[in-house]
Design a protein around this motif. Structure first.
Motif, short mmCIF file in Angstrom:
data_model
loop_
_atom_site.label_atom_id
_atom_site.label_comp_id
_atom_site.label_asym_id
_atom_site.label_seq_id
_atom_site.Cartn_x
_atom_site.Cartn_y
_atom_site.Cartn_z
N SER A 86 0.84 -1.21 0.00
CA SER A 86 0.00 0.00 0.00
C SER A 86 0.87 1.25 0.00
CB SER A 86 -0.94 0.00 1.20
OG SER A 86 -0.22 -0.10 2.40
N HIS A 87 2.07 1.16 0.55
CA HIS A 87 2.99 2.30 0.49
C HIS A 87 3.33 2.62 -0.97
CE1 HIS A 87 3.67 0.89 4.64
NE2 HIS A 87 3.96 2.15 4.90
N SER A 88 3.67 1.59 -1.72
CA SER A 88 4.02 1.78 -3.13
C SER A 88 2.82 2.28 -3.93
CB SER A 88 4.51 0.47 -3.75
OG SER A 88 5.67 0.04 -3.08
N ALA A 89 1.65 1.72 -3.66
CA ALA A 89 0.44 2.15 -4.37
C ALA A 89 0.16 3.62 -4.11
CB ALA A 89 -0.75 1.29 -3.95
N VAL A 119 10.43 5.70 -0.88
CA VAL A 119 9.48 4.89 -0.11
C VAL A 119 9.51 3.44 -0.59
CG1 VAL A 119 7.02 4.51 0.33
CG2 VAL A 119 7.99 6.79 0.56
N MET A 120 9.54 3.23 -1.91
CA MET A 120 9.53 1.86 -2.43
C MET A 120 10.85 1.15 -2.15
SD MET A 120 7.16 2.53 -5.84
CE MET A 120 8.38 2.07 -6.94
N TYR A 121 11.96 1.86 -2.21
CA TYR A 121 13.25 1.27 -1.87
C TYR A 121 13.27 0.88 -0.39
CZ TYR A 121 18.21 0.78 -0.94
OH TYR A 121 19.43 0.29 -0.54
N ASP A 122 12.77 1.77 0.46
CA ASP A 122 12.73 1.49 1.89
C ASP A 122 11.83 0.30 2.20
OD1 ASP A 122 13.27 2.27 4.73
OD2 ASP A 122 11.09 2.57 4.71
N ALA A 123 10.69 0.21 1.53
CA ALA A 123 9.75 -0.89 1.78
C ALA A 123 10.35 -2.24 1.43
CB ALA A 123 8.46 -0.67 0.99
N SER A 124 11.12 -2.28 0.35
CA SER A 124 11.68 -3.57 -0.08
C SER A 124 13.10 -3.80 0.43
CB SER A 124 11.68 -3.66 -1.62
OG SER A 124 12.56 -2.70 -2.16
N GLY A 125 13.65 -2.83 1.11
CA GLY A 125 15.01 -2.97 1.60
C GLY A 125 15.07 -2.99 3.11
N VAL A 126 15.11 -1.82 3.70
CA VAL A 126 15.31 -1.69 5.15
C VAL A 126 14.18 -2.35 5.93
CG1 VAL A 126 15.51 -0.01 7.03
CG2 VAL A 126 16.59 0.46 4.84
N THR A 163 8.31 -7.72 -0.33
CA THR A 163 9.19 -8.33 -1.32
C THR A 163 9.11 -7.48 -2.60
OG1 THR A 163 7.42 -9.73 -2.17
CG2 THR A 163 8.76 -10.62 -0.36
N PRO A 164 10.09 -7.61 -3.48
CA PRO A 164 10.02 -6.84 -4.73
C PRO A 164 8.73 -7.05 -5.53
CG PRO A 164 12.26 -7.61 -4.40
CD PRO A 164 11.41 -8.24 -3.31
N PRO A 165 8.20 -8.28 -5.65
CA PRO A 165 6.91 -8.41 -6.36
C PRO A 165 5.76 -7.64 -5.69
CG PRO A 165 7.97 -10.55 -6.21
CD PRO A 165 8.77 -9.62 -5.35
N GLN A 166 5.76 -7.59 -4.37
CA GLN A 166 4.72 -6.83 -3.66
C GLN A 166 4.85 -5.33 -3.94
OE1 GLN A 166 5.54 -8.13 0.34
NE2 GLN A 166 4.14 -9.88 0.21
N VAL A 167 6.07 -4.85 -4.00
CA VAL A 167 6.32 -3.43 -4.29
C VAL A 167 5.91 -3.11 -5.73
CG1 VAL A 167 8.14 -1.69 -4.57
CG2 VAL A 167 8.12 -3.16 -2.56
N ILE A 168 6.26 -3.99 -6.66
CA ILE A 168 5.90 -3.77 -8.07
C ILE A 168 4.38 -3.79 -8.24
CG2 ILE A 168 6.01 -4.79 -10.38
CD1 ILE A 168 8.92 -5.69 -9.59
N ALA A 169 3.72 -4.76 -7.60
CA ALA A 169 2.26 -4.84 -7.69
C ALA A 169 1.61 -3.57 -7.12
CB ALA A 169 1.74 -6.08 -6.96
N GLY A 170 2.11 -3.09 -6.00
CA GLY A 170 1.59 -1.85 -5.41
C GLY A 170 1.82 -0.66 -6.33
#
Length: 191
Positions: A86-89, A119-126, A163-170
């Motif tokens: 939802s962050h990425s979306a 935000v997307m980098y942080d969600a899938s990284g840190v 995960t990266p797929p979750q970030v991409i989907a968002g």
């Protein structure tokens, strides 16, 4: 006499220009005051797009969780982590909406795009790594003997990141949401 006629013509034109200028200024003031009073929070296309994308992503988590675990979990509506992000979306909907409204070459879009990337980098990284560390720490605490002072510690939240797929989907959900809202707004404004 010709000078008086010439001067009279100039004076008439100057009076016409002054009247036209006054009329334009008056119309400008009236238009700007009525447009500022008629615009509201509900007319803010980027904000509406971002909130809608967030709500759609959180709602979708409820169904993806049911599909994965075969049980309904209402906590998914307010929890972090999961599919889609939802962050990425939210941030991609905001950036796309700003680009569609103000143009993709402006500083507002650049700011929104950089925010989205961070935000997307942080969600899938840190945040993803923090969640994985929480899993390991919870396992260590679980294996402690009951007499240990940390044995009764409340478990840490493990689902923090994506995960990266979750970030991409968002991200895709955000782009699609703001594009649909933009098209709907355009159709309504033309009606």
């Amino acid at each position: 006499m010709t000078e008086a006629v010439c001067w009279g013509g100039r004076r008439r034109r100057m009076d016409e220009v002054a009247a036209l200028s006054a009329s334009l200024i008056e119309n400008s003031i009236t238009t700007s005051s009525s447009s500022s009073s008629s615009s509201s929070l509900f007319d803010n296309f980027p904000l509406i797009s971002a909130i809608l994308a967030f709500a759609l992503a959180q709602s979708t988590k409820l169904f993806t969780n049911w599909y994965k675990e075969r049980r309904w979990d209402a906590k998914q509506l307010i929890g972090s982590g999961g599919m889609p992000s939802s962050h990425s979306a939210t941030v991609t909907a905001l950036a796309t909406a700003v680009g569609l409204q103000d143009g993709f070459g402006g500083s507002m879009f650049a700011t929104a795009m950089i925010l989205a990337c961070v935000v997307m980098y942080d969600a899938s990284g840190v945040r993803l790594q923090a969640g994985r560390q929480a899993e390991v720490l919870n396992q260590i605490v679980f294996e402690l003997p009951e007499v240990h002072p940390l044995a009764e510690t409340r478990p840490l939240r493990e689902v923090l990141g994506h995960t990266p797929p979750q970030v991409i989907a968002g991200g895709l959900l955000g782009v699609v949401t703001s594009t649909i809202v933009y098209l709907i707004e355009k159709v309504i404004s033309q009606a």
